[in-house]
Design a protein around this motif. Structure first.
Motif, short mmCIF file in Angstrom:
data_model
loop_
_atom_site.label_atom_id
_atom_site.label_comp_id
_atom_site.label_asym_id
_atom_site.label_seq_id
_atom_site.Cartn_x
_atom_site.Cartn_y
_atom_site.Cartn_z
N ALA A 95 33.20 42.03 45.67
CA ALA A 95 34.54 42.54 45.41
C ALA A 95 35.44 41.46 44.82
CB ALA A 95 35.14 43.11 46.69
N LEU A 96 35.39 40.26 45.40
CA LEU A 96 36.22 39.16 44.91
C LEU A 96 35.78 38.71 43.52
CD1 LEU A 96 36.46 37.10 48.22
CD2 LEU A 96 38.38 38.17 47.04
N ALA A 97 34.48 38.73 43.27
CA ALA A 97 33.98 38.29 41.96
C ALA A 97 34.41 39.23 40.84
CB ALA A 97 32.45 38.19 42.01
N TYR A 98 34.44 40.52 41.13
CA TYR A 98 34.76 41.50 40.08
C TYR A 98 36.26 41.80 40.00
CZ TYR A 98 29.88 42.64 39.12
OH TYR A 98 28.56 42.58 38.73
N LEU A 99 37.00 41.74 41.16
CA LEU A 99 38.40 42.17 41.17
C LEU A 99 39.39 41.03 41.35
CD1 LEU A 99 37.99 45.40 43.37
CD2 LEU A 99 38.06 45.23 40.86
N ASP A 100 38.93 39.85 41.65
CA ASP A 100 39.79 38.67 41.80
C ASP A 100 40.93 38.89 42.79
OD1 ASP A 100 38.26 37.22 40.01
OD2 ASP A 100 39.33 38.03 38.28
N GLY A 101 42.18 38.69 42.33
CA GLY A 101 43.35 38.72 43.21
C GLY A 101 43.57 40.05 43.90
N ILE A 102 43.27 41.15 43.23
CA ILE A 102 43.45 42.47 43.84
C ILE A 102 42.59 42.60 45.09
CG2 ILE A 102 43.15 44.95 43.48
CD1 ILE A 102 43.69 44.49 40.53
#
Length: 762
Positions: free
Chosen positions: A489-496
């Motif tokens: 999730a963090l790799a694809y969506l970053d800050g969101i």
């Protein structure tokens, strides 16, 4: 870089929270033996454990290597990718540990951090491979599979080793000292104390010193070359010291040994497990610092993380301070500690876990093996061992707060000595050994060797141990899976994704806090009922009847809820009530156990009145079974979507409910307040109920004849009425016994010149 600076700040903020939940779970590792044996007032124990933590955190510098390069190869990752891994790991860790703390289950912070690093690293590696167009087979280049497998196998192997060491050490120690160890302690207690403290000194201050942040290479080399000299000198010094103390004072030398062991194990915990809480944020900090110093901070490989980094002592002491504050204030730490103490306590009593099929099979197998082993052992040897291990007259001295310890100081000293030795050795070898696994399995091993798992409690204790071990496997699975998902999730969506995950953490922790508060309140209510050891029979009798009053109050509330549910066809309410029937059963079992303890206090002259206690037991059991049958019938009927009660049946059952609740309410009031028993008032409720049920039987027969009431509806109607009648009959019987007991007690007090009892005055 601003985004990653913010992520780094978040990482350290989460690390503080992770320290709190981590210490709450791991406090059981070093508090179990001292708290269970009540070696000193709790304040003293906490001070010693706190000093051990502060000393141990300075030994953790070498262990920080695991978070940076123990699971993956940092040279293949960029700083943003490492920050993604570390944030996914820390968010998963805090959620997982807080979940276990909420339900009072000890788990391994080492296992959680290892599998979280593995899951997050695999997720980011797969993301990186897909972005670069590489083959999936290249995943092995990113993950340090050899080191990861060595860590995992070492952790799992420690479970068996710790259990076997605990059994062997306690069995040998008990053969030497027996349960009546005071006389033997005066003869050769000096040797025991010298061996115990020299071992603790060797493993903690000598072997563990290799990783200390303040130790120079020359100092470590000198210690390594003079190991046996220091160990031998320590043994001689402590042996002489303890023997002099034994001969010249009345000090129990086991107390300083247990307190020293508590300090040592707290030190070992901090040295070994601090990496689980701050190793990841520190690795993120080092990655950010190294990247910032380069010309291209976002695209420079982090090969520099492979080099050894000396962690600042101030960082370590700051983490230690947070751990100490948590140790003093965390209520969840007490919950987790109590789970392990109850599983290892010497005497039978209130058990947290029910029996299971697997535990029954295991107990039968072990019992069969012991029976086979007995036949191979010579009779003289069996007789000698039976005499040395006889625990029939085991009677631990009261603790400092007047309560009975869960086990004696001899077992506590073995727990601490064996566990601290194993953990400190692993720390010196820079292996992330699970302190929870080791201390828990050592404690369970010593409990088995001490015959704490008797036939009356073995299946429940084994179920508890299996539940804890099952939780460890659940820890590994969930740590790997959740961190992998979060990293994707963090790799694809970053800050969101980061904002969303932080919101999720806040919500779940708040929810867990409420659940823990509810469970803690319920557990306090149950524990309050357990009389444990009592010596005053009048107090015991009075307390049993007061508890019976509270029990009837609970039954009245459950009947009210059950009628509400069946009259409204509320399946969810009945389902919840069915889940709570175990609480009613536990309440009944505790009162019955207290009655048995009361019976043991009766004198020979009082045995003619002992039959009334048996009648109370039967009455409580009948009430519990009838209540369970009532709730089960109502829930099954609604869960199966059968037709609801007819309007006429609802009206008639409302009359039944009114009479039953009035009877239970008045009976509970009399038992709780010890009012004088007025037979006519209570009996009037029962007579009215009986007349109502007789009238309802005739009306129901007419409905059956006319076909208005179908078969299943008729079964439910009669089942409800029959259960309520049984409960009312047994309550009336219970009050009759209460009246006789109170009258006998009052007459005895008048004959003794003590005046009438409060019940007589009422």
């Amino acid at each position: 870089m601003e985004l990653y600076l913010f992520a780094l700040i978040v990482l350290f903020a989460i690390a503080v929270a992770d320290l709190i939940v981590g210490v709450s779970n791991d406090a059981v590792n070093f508090l179990n033996s001292s708290v269970g044996s009540r070696v000193a007032p709790r304040t003293t124990i906490m001070i010693i454990a706190s000093l051990g933590i502060l000393a141990g955190v300075t030994f953790s510098s070498g262990m920080m290597e695991v978070a940076r390069k123990g699971i993956f190869h940092p040279q293949y990752f960029l700083m943003p990718e490492l920050i993604t891994i570390f944030i996914a790991v820390m968010i998963t860790d805090i959620l997982l540990l807080d979940l276990f703390n909420t339900f009072g289950m000890p788990t391994s912070t080492t296992v959680s951090i290892v599998f979280e690093l593995l899951g997050a690293a695999i997720a980011v590696s797969i993301f990186k491979i897909s972005q670069n167009g590489q083959a999936l087979l290249s995943l092995g280049d990113y993950i340090n599979t050899g080191k990861a497998l060595a860590i995992i196998s070492g952790i799992l192997l420690s479970v068996g080793i710790a259990f076997v060491c605990g059994v062997a050490a306690q069995f040998t120690t008990r053969l030497i000292f027996t349960f009546d160890f005071a006389p033997r302690l005066r003869r050769y207690g000096g040797l025991w104390g010298g061996m115990a403290l020299s071992m603790i000194t060797y493993f903690i201050l000598i072997k563990g010193a290799k990783g200390a942040s303040f130790m120079t290479a020359d100092a470590v080399a000198w210690i390594n070359t003079h190991t046996w000299t220091i160990l031998g000198a320590g043994f001689i010094f402590f042996t002489i010291l303890f023997q002099v103390v034994i001969l010249t004072t009345r000090i129990n030398i086991l107390k300083p040994i247990v307190l020293a062991g508590t300090f040592a194990l707290a030190m070992a915990f901090a040295a070994n497990d601090l990496v689980n809480f701050i190793g990841v944020p520190l690795a993120g900090f080092h990655a950010f610092t190294l990247a910032k110093a380069t010309a291209a901070p976002l695209t420079t490989p982090m090969a520099a993380l492979q080099a050894k980094v000396h962690t600042s002592t101030l960082f370590l002491l700051g983490a230690g301070a947070i751990m100490v504050v948590t140790l003093w204030l965390s209520r969840k730490a007490r919950t987790v500690t109590q789970t392990e103490i109850r599983l290892g306590r010497q005497e039978e009593g209130l058990e947290r876990f029910d029996s299971s099929h697997l535990s029954r099979v295991m107990v039968r197998m072990v019992t069969g093996l012991f029976e086979g082993g007995r036949k191979l052992c010579p009779i003289a040897v069996r007789r000698w061992m039976r005499d040395r291990l006889d625990a029939e007259d085991y009677l631990p001295a009261p603790g400092y707060d007047g309560k009975t310890p869960e086990f004696d100081l001899l077992r506590a000293s073995v727990n601490l000595m064996v566990a601290s030795a194993l953990i400190s050795w692993a720390t010196s070898m820079k292996l992330p050994l699970s302190t929870t696994y080791v201390t828990f399995m050592v404690a369970m091993g010593t409990s088995l060797a001490d015959q704490a798992w008797g036939l009356e409690s073995a299946v429940y204790r084994v179920t508890g141990v299996l539940a804890v071990i099952g939780g460890w496997f659940f820890t590994a699975l969930m740590a790997f899976t959740v961190s992998l998902v979060f990293a994707f999730a963090l790799a694809y969506l970053d800050g969101i994704a980061l904002v969303g995950l932080l919101a999720l953490v806040a919500f779940i922790i708040f929810r867990n806090f409420k659940i823990h508060a509810t469970r803690e309140k319920a557990d306090r209510e149950i524990q309050r009922l357990d009389l444990k050891r009592v010596t005053d029979i009048h107090f015991a009798v009075r307390t049993c009847f007061e508890h019976s009053g509270g029990f009837l109050e609970k039954v009245s509330g459950d009947i009210s809820t059950c009628f509400d549910g069946i009259l409204a066809q509320d399946r969810k309410r009945l389902k919840q009530l069915r889940h709570e029937t175990s609480k009613l059963q536990r309440w009944s079992n505790i009162i019955v156990a207290n009655i048995f303890k009361t019976l043991r206090l009766t004198q020979q002259a009082d045995l003619r009145d002992a039959g009334k206690y048996a009648s109370v037991i039967l009455a409580l059991q009948e009430i519990t079974e009838s209540m369970r049958d009532l709730i089960l019938r109502c829930h099954v009927h609604t869960a199966n979507q059968h037709s609801g009660l007819l309007p006429s049946q609802k009206e008639e059952l409302s009359d039944v409910r009114r009479h039953a609740e009035a009877l239970l309410r008045d009976a509970a009031d009399m038992l709780l307040a010890r009012k004088a028993f007025v037979y006519r008032e209570i009996a009037a409720h029962y007579v009215n109920l009986k007349e109502t049920l007789d009238d309802l039987d005739r009306k129901q027969i007419e409905r059956i004849r006319s076909g208005a009431s179908k078969t299943r509806l008729s079964i439910l109607f009669y089942g409800i009425n029959n259960a309520v009648l049984k409960i009312s009959e047994q309550v009336l019987h219970l009050l009759t016994i209460f009246d006789k007991t109170l009258t006998l007690k009052e007459n005895a007090e008048v004959d003794a010149g003590n005046g009438p009892s409060p019940a007589g005055q009422a």
